[in-house]
Design a protein around this motif. Structure first.
Motif, PDB file in Angstrom:
ATOM      1  N   LEU A 140     -40.831  55.077  -5.377  1.00  0.00           N
ATOM      2  CA  LEU A 140     -40.474  56.385  -5.930  1.00  0.00           C
ATOM      3  C   LEU A 140     -40.715  57.520  -4.941  1.00  0.00           C
ATOM      4  O   LEU A 140     -41.721  57.516  -4.217  1.00  0.00           O
ATOM      5  CB  LEU A 140     -41.284  56.656  -7.202  1.00  0.00           C
ATOM      6  CG  LEU A 140     -40.941  55.801  -8.421  1.00  0.00           C
ATOM      7  CD1 LEU A 140     -41.866  56.157  -9.576  1.00  0.00           C
ATOM      8  CD2 LEU A 140     -39.488  55.996  -8.821  1.00  0.00           C
ATOM      9  N   PRO A 141     -39.810  58.498  -4.925  1.00  0.00           N
ATOM     10  CA  PRO A 141     -40.068  59.711  -4.135  1.00  0.00           C
ATOM     11  C   PRO A 141     -41.388  60.336  -4.577  1.00  0.00           C
ATOM     12  O   PRO A 141     -41.636  60.510  -5.778  1.00  0.00           O
ATOM     13  CB  PRO A 141     -38.873  60.614  -4.484  1.00  0.00           C
ATOM     14  CG  PRO A 141     -37.805  59.664  -4.936  1.00  0.00           C
ATOM     15  CD  PRO A 141     -38.519  58.549  -5.635  1.00  0.00           C
ATOM     16  N   VAL A 146     -44.447  61.084 -10.958  1.00  0.00           N
ATOM     17  CA  VAL A 146     -44.991  61.148 -12.318  1.00  0.00           C
ATOM     18  C   VAL A 146     -43.936  61.575 -13.337  1.00  0.00           C
ATOM     19  O   VAL A 146     -43.767  60.917 -14.374  1.00  0.00           O
ATOM     20  CB  VAL A 146     -46.221  62.077 -12.376  1.00  0.00           C
ATOM     21  CG1 VAL A 146     -46.670  62.292 -13.822  1.00  0.00           C
ATOM     22  CG2 VAL A 146     -47.363  61.476 -11.564  1.00  0.00           C
ATOM     23  N   PRO A 147     -43.189  62.665 -13.094  1.00  0.00           N
ATOM     24  CA  PRO A 147     -42.145  63.032 -14.056  1.00  0.00           C
ATOM     25  C   PRO A 147     -41.113  61.933 -14.280  1.00  0.00           C
ATOM     26  O   PRO A 147     -40.658  61.724 -15.405  1.00  0.00           O
ATOM     27  CB  PRO A 147     -41.498  64.277 -13.429  1.00  0.00           C
ATOM     28  CG  PRO A 147     -42.536  64.838 -12.526  1.00  0.00           C
ATOM     29  CD  PRO A 147     -43.304  63.663 -12.010  1.00  0.00           C
ATOM     30  N   SER A 187     -52.721  60.577 -16.475  1.00  0.00           N
ATOM     31  CA  SER A 187     -53.438  59.367 -16.876  1.00  0.00           C
ATOM     32  C   SER A 187     -53.323  59.155 -18.377  1.00  0.00           C
ATOM     33  O   SER A 187     -53.039  58.042 -18.845  1.00  0.00           O
ATOM     34  CB  SER A 187     -54.924  59.481 -16.498  1.00  0.00           C
ATOM     35  OG  SER A 187     -55.127  60.072 -15.245  1.00  0.00           O
ATOM     36  N   VAL A 188     -53.542  60.228 -19.140  1.00  0.00           N
ATOM     37  CA  VAL A 188     -53.515  60.120 -20.598  1.00  0.00           C
ATOM     38  C   VAL A 188     -52.096  59.829 -21.091  1.00  0.00           C
ATOM     39  O   VAL A 188     -51.877  58.975 -21.958  1.00  0.00           O
ATOM     40  CB  VAL A 188     -54.036  61.411 -21.250  1.00  0.00           C
ATOM     41  CG1 VAL A 188     -54.068  61.259 -22.776  1.00  0.00           C
ATOM     42  CG2 VAL A 188     -55.422  61.762 -20.739  1.00  0.00           C
ATOM     43  N   LYS A 189     -51.132  60.546 -20.551  1.00  0.00           N
ATOM     44  CA  LYS A 189     -49.748  60.365 -21.006  1.00  0.00           C
ATOM     45  C   LYS A 189     -49.230  58.966 -20.698  1.00  0.00           C
ATOM     46  O   LYS A 189     -48.528  58.360 -21.522  1.00  0.00           O
ATOM     47  CB  LYS A 189     -48.855  61.428 -20.373  1.00  0.00           C
ATOM     48  CG  LYS A 189     -49.138  62.832 -20.895  1.00  0.00           C
ATOM     49  CD  LYS A 189     -48.291  63.886 -20.196  1.00  0.00           C
ATOM     50  CE  LYS A 189     -48.585  65.280 -20.752  1.00  0.00           C
ATOM     51  NZ  LYS A 189     -47.791  66.329 -20.075  1.00  0.00           N
ATOM     52  N   LEU A 190     -49.579  58.437 -19.537  1.00  0.00           N
ATOM     53  CA  LEU A 190     -49.151  57.084 -19.219  1.00  0.00           C
ATOM     54  C   LEU A 190     -49.843  56.078 -20.140  1.00  0.00           C
ATOM     55  O   LEU A 190     -49.228  55.089 -20.575  1.00  0.00           O
ATOM     56  CB  LEU A 190     -49.447  56.763 -17.751  1.00  0.00           C
ATOM     57  CG  LEU A 190     -48.885  55.443 -17.225  1.00  0.00           C
ATOM     58  CD1 LEU A 190     -47.377  55.349 -17.460  1.00  0.00           C
ATOM     59  CD2 LEU A 190     -49.189  55.284 -15.748  1.00  0.00           C
ATOM     60  N   ALA A 191     -51.115  56.338 -20.469  1.00  0.00           N
ATOM     61  CA  ALA A 191     -51.850  55.448 -21.373  1.00  0.00           C
ATOM     62  C   ALA A 191     -51.234  55.435 -22.766  1.00  0.00           C
ATOM     63  O   ALA A 191     -51.415  54.472 -23.515  1.00  0.00           O
ATOM     64  CB  ALA A 191     -53.310  55.878 -21.447  1.00  0.00           C
TER      65      ALA A 191
END
Length: 303
Positions: A140-141, A146-147, A187-191
């Motif tokens: 990924l670039p 993250v987005p 971290s939270v959003k991916l979790a």
């Protein structure tokens, strides 16, 4: 997938030759650092744990280094490329280096942040089964990693796994747990979607041009059953908490809740210490806070 003969992967000479033919000058804006080491490609593909029936979504295939490796392991690959020159060259590269798997590739010229399920399945495209993407594997670039991950997880509910190469600092943030110095809103959003872990480091020398930062792999096992929480409401709490991460939650959530006393009331209803800080909470804690706010709002409406 019936073909068991691996394709020829790209080397450093191939990368430089192809770039010269395209008069391609890699840009930081598009995060163009191309992998030229076959062993690294094989390592990424192996770590992704792909099944022969998987349909892989690759973002930013560039000159096709990883694409060729993915075609050895999966039923189909859909490559999303924003640069029209690279998007146009990729099918020819696959035909030249892995001709028996050329029909398993589809290239979508688009911004990854604009990708939707409808875009990937627009009429007129002849995509080998399975039609729904089940794995995201990509280099990924760095500036949009993250987005892109969060956007694709939101848009493509069939994804079951992710293996991405990102900037090492980003990898640390994505895989961090509560209480860690690098734990934050990503971290939270991916979790919320799944369990992330760091899957190894990647040396700078395998890229052309050589980047000025270190890279690492992040693996995500997506939850087999999607959470039923109100994602937007949960993420709003997360954003508010980490916008002022050094403050207690009672203070950090005061604007979000309407006042500090209301924030404390919501936190206590969610069984969360108002004196705690955002970096100590799990995604489940944030979900309870969002639900407590919803319950409070509902009770006010009925009064």
């Amino acid at each position: 997938m019936t073909d068991l003969v691996p394709g020829r992967l790209l080397g450093a000479g191939d990368i430089r030759r192809m770039a010269a033919e395209l008069d391609l000058r890699p840009t930081k804006q598009l995060g163009q650092n191309f992998v030229h080491d076959g062993n690294t490609v094989r390592r990424i593909v192996a770590a992704a744990g792909l099944r022969s029936t998987d349909h892989v979504l690759e973002v930013g295939p560039g000159l096709g280094s990883l694409t060729l490796g993915l075609l050895d392991a999966a039923a189909a690959v859909t490559a999303v490329e924003i640069d029209p020159r690279l998007a146009g060259l990729l099918p020819a590269t696959v035909r030249d280096h892995h001709p028996t798997r050329a029909a398993a590739l589809r290239v979508v010229e688009a911004d990854a942040l604009q990708v939707t399920g409808a875009l990937l399945h627009r009429t007129g495209d002849d995509l080998p089964a399975p039609a729904e993407p089940t794995a995201l594997v990509a280099n990924l670039p760095y500036n949009i990693a993250v987005p892109v991950i969060l956007h694709l997880l939101a848009e493509l509910p069939t994804l079951r796994s992710i293996m991405v190469m990102v900037q090492a600092e980003v990898a640390d943030r994505l895989a961090a747990g509560p209480g860690s110095r690098t734990y934050g809103s990503p971290s939270v959003k991916l979790a919320w979607y799944g369990t992330a872990k760091r899957a190894g480091s990647v040396p700078r020398a395998i890229f052309w041009p050589v980047p000025g930062v270190d890279s690492a792999l992040v693996a995500v096992d997506v939850h087999p059953h999607r959470r039923t929480d109100d994602r937007a409401a949960v993420f709003a709490v997360v954003d508010a908490a980490f916008a002022q991460r050094r403050k207690t939650l009672r203070s950090a959530l005061s604007v979000w809740a309407g006042s500090a006393p209301t924030a404390e009331r919501i936190l206590r209803a969610a069984d969360v210490d108002p004196g705690a800080r955002g970096e100590t909470l799990t995604v489940d804690d944030y979900a309870r806070i969002a639900q407590a706010r919803a319950d409070l709002d509902a009770s006010v409406e009925t009064e």
